[in-house]
Enzyme design. Sequence first.
Site, PDB file in Angstrom:
ATOM      1  N   LYS A  13       0.824  -1.217   0.000  1.00  0.00           N
ATOM      2  CA  LYS A  13       0.000   0.000   0.000  1.00  0.00           C
ATOM      3  C   LYS A  13       0.849   1.255   0.000  1.00  0.00           C
ATOM      4  O   LYS A  13       0.569   2.192  -0.735  1.00  0.00           O
ATOM      5  CB  LYS A  13      -0.906   0.041   1.238  1.00  0.00           C
ATOM      6  CG  LYS A  13      -2.063  -0.911   1.222  1.00  0.00           C
ATOM      7  CD  LYS A  13      -3.100  -0.540   2.293  1.00  0.00           C
ATOM      8  CE  LYS A  13      -2.513  -0.482   3.692  1.00  0.00           C
ATOM      9  NZ  LYS A  13      -2.020  -1.770   4.182  1.00  0.00           N
ATOM     10  N   ARG A 168      -1.271  -9.278  12.951  1.00  0.00           N
ATOM     11  CA  ARG A 168      -1.793  -8.190  12.105  1.00  0.00           C
ATOM     12  C   ARG A 168      -2.560  -8.748  10.913  1.00  0.00           C
ATOM     13  O   ARG A 168      -3.603  -8.209  10.534  1.00  0.00           O
ATOM     14  CB  ARG A 168      -0.640  -7.290  11.629  1.00  0.00           C
ATOM     15  CG  ARG A 168      -0.085  -6.408  12.748  1.00  0.00           C
ATOM     16  CD  ARG A 168       1.249  -5.813  12.365  1.00  0.00           C
ATOM     17  NE  ARG A 168       1.145  -4.879  11.256  1.00  0.00           N
ATOM     18  CZ  ARG A 168       2.143  -4.588  10.421  1.00  0.00           C
ATOM     19  NH1 ARG A 168       3.317  -5.172  10.553  1.00  0.00           N
ATOM     20  NH2 ARG A 168       1.958  -3.720   9.461  1.00  0.00           N
TER      21      ARG A 168
END
Length: 195
Positions: A13, A168
């Site tokens: 990202k 995560r």
Amino acid sequence: MAIVLIGSPGSGKGTQAKLLTESLGVPHVSTGDMLRDRTRGGGDGVVAATMQAGALVSDRVVDEMVVERLSRPDAARGFVLDGYPRTQVQAEHLTAWLDGRGVREVAIHLAVDYNIIIARLTGRRECPRCGTLYNVVFHPPKSDELCDLDGERLAIRDDDRELVIRQRLDAYERQTRPVLDFLRSAGRRVSREIW
Ligand SMILES: [Zn+2]
């Protein structure tokens, strides 16, 4: 030009956001960077402890931080959001806020194999002195584990340790992937990118 990048930790990202912001001339709004700035030097103990445990910071804290950032003049022409929304509650907050301003966003889903992500993230190293990022597999320093710029010994960030990465990814699966379904079912634009 309201672009929302959605992808797991390590999906690239940040890299995509930089390319987009440079070509579009709009700011890169990264909640990860904002939270790290906030906790640097022991600034915000609760947020720091939450991040270290691999958990997500509360919706209310992040919602306020993002809206404050998107309200600044430099974001009036558009922005690339990176790391937000991470939960359906955040997605509802964001879409309502954008609708209130007449902004039509497009969400881009970055889909990457988790085995590649784990290899990529466990190889990440950061220079504690100047902040330069390396990867022992994909972008190694010239000299083993030492910063090219200042010779400092490189460190693994707390949120790049393997157990934390797995937590995560698990948090992403449970909390963030449903955001994509929410956006589609709400009639928002979602595109899918794979590499
Ligand atoms: Zn350095």
